[in-house]
Scaffold this motif. Structure first.
Motif, PDB file in Angstrom:
ATOM      1  N   ARG A  86     -29.139 -19.537   7.362  1.00  0.00           N
ATOM      2  CA  ARG A  86     -27.675 -19.485   7.340  1.00  0.00           C
ATOM      3  C   ARG A  86     -27.088 -20.880   7.473  1.00  0.00           C
ATOM      4  NH1 ARG A  86     -27.585 -14.395   9.676  1.00  0.00           N
ATOM      5  NH2 ARG A  86     -28.151 -15.214  11.709  1.00  0.00           N
ATOM      6  N   ARG A 111     -33.579 -16.659  10.160  1.00  0.00           N
ATOM      7  CA  ARG A 111     -32.291 -16.314   9.545  1.00  0.00           C
ATOM      8  C   ARG A 111     -31.214 -17.320   9.935  1.00  0.00           C
ATOM      9  NH1 ARG A 111     -32.968 -10.218  11.124  1.00  0.00           N
ATOM     10  NH2 ARG A 111     -34.190  -9.495   9.368  1.00  0.00           N
ATOM     11  N   ASN A 112     -31.205 -17.706  11.199  1.00  0.00           N
ATOM     12  CA  ASN A 112     -30.214 -18.687  11.656  1.00  0.00           C
ATOM     13  C   ASN A 112     -30.382 -20.021  10.940  1.00  0.00           C
ATOM     14  OD1 ASN A 112     -29.007 -16.880  13.402  1.00  0.00           O
ATOM     15  ND2 ASN A 112     -30.182 -17.565  15.177  1.00  0.00           N
ATOM     16  N   THR A 170     -24.960 -23.439   4.466  1.00  0.00           N
ATOM     17  CA  THR A 170     -23.596 -23.962   4.639  1.00  0.00           C
ATOM     18  C   THR A 170     -23.515 -25.460   4.361  1.00  0.00           C
ATOM     19  OG1 THR A 170     -23.880 -24.449   6.999  1.00  0.00           O
ATOM     20  CG2 THR A 170     -23.090 -22.234   6.417  1.00  0.00           C
TER      21      THR A 170
END
Length: 122
Positions: free
Chosen positions: A85, A81-82, A89
């Motif tokens: 994410r 997930r990190n 960006t």
């Protein structure tokens, strides 16, 4: 640790209830209980399904790797997930650099080396 103990550990640390996990795996709660208590052993397809569901390797479930090696085999869901994410960006050029860097790390000879098995001396 036995296969039953590994399955018990995975179920216990999962945020869903036993009943929900069993439903997600398309088995009965009783069947899952039998796996947890070592009364039954899951077949190959169920081990594969459990590995996908719990985000671990099938080798981990069948005790072919140690607890310490478990996270080296597959990243944890939070790590994934990190990364996602972070990736979201980035601008398209940054994403290309990020991906090429990742490929370089994954292909680096010394990045991940499995433990060598001892050879028979005779």
């Amino acid at each position: 640790m036995t296969m039953a103990e590994r399955i018990r550990y995975l179920v216990k640390r999962h945020p869903k209830s036993r009943r929900q996990i069993a439903n997600d795996l398309f088995i009965s709660s009783e069947c899952l209980g039998n796996y947890i208590n070592g009364r039954r052993t899951p077949d190959v397809n169920m081990v594969r399904n459990m590995a996908d569901y719990f985000q671990v390797s099938a080798d981990y479930i069948i005790c072919a790797v140690s607890d310490a090696e478990k996270n080296a085999v597959l990243p944890t869901v939070e790590q994934e997930r990190n990364l996602l994410r972070l990736f979201r960006t980035m601008t398209p050029p940054q994403r290309e650099i990020f991906l090429h860097s990742g490929y370089g790390i994954a292909n680096y000879e010394g990045f991940y080396q499995p433990v060598a098995k001892k050879e028979d001396g005779g």
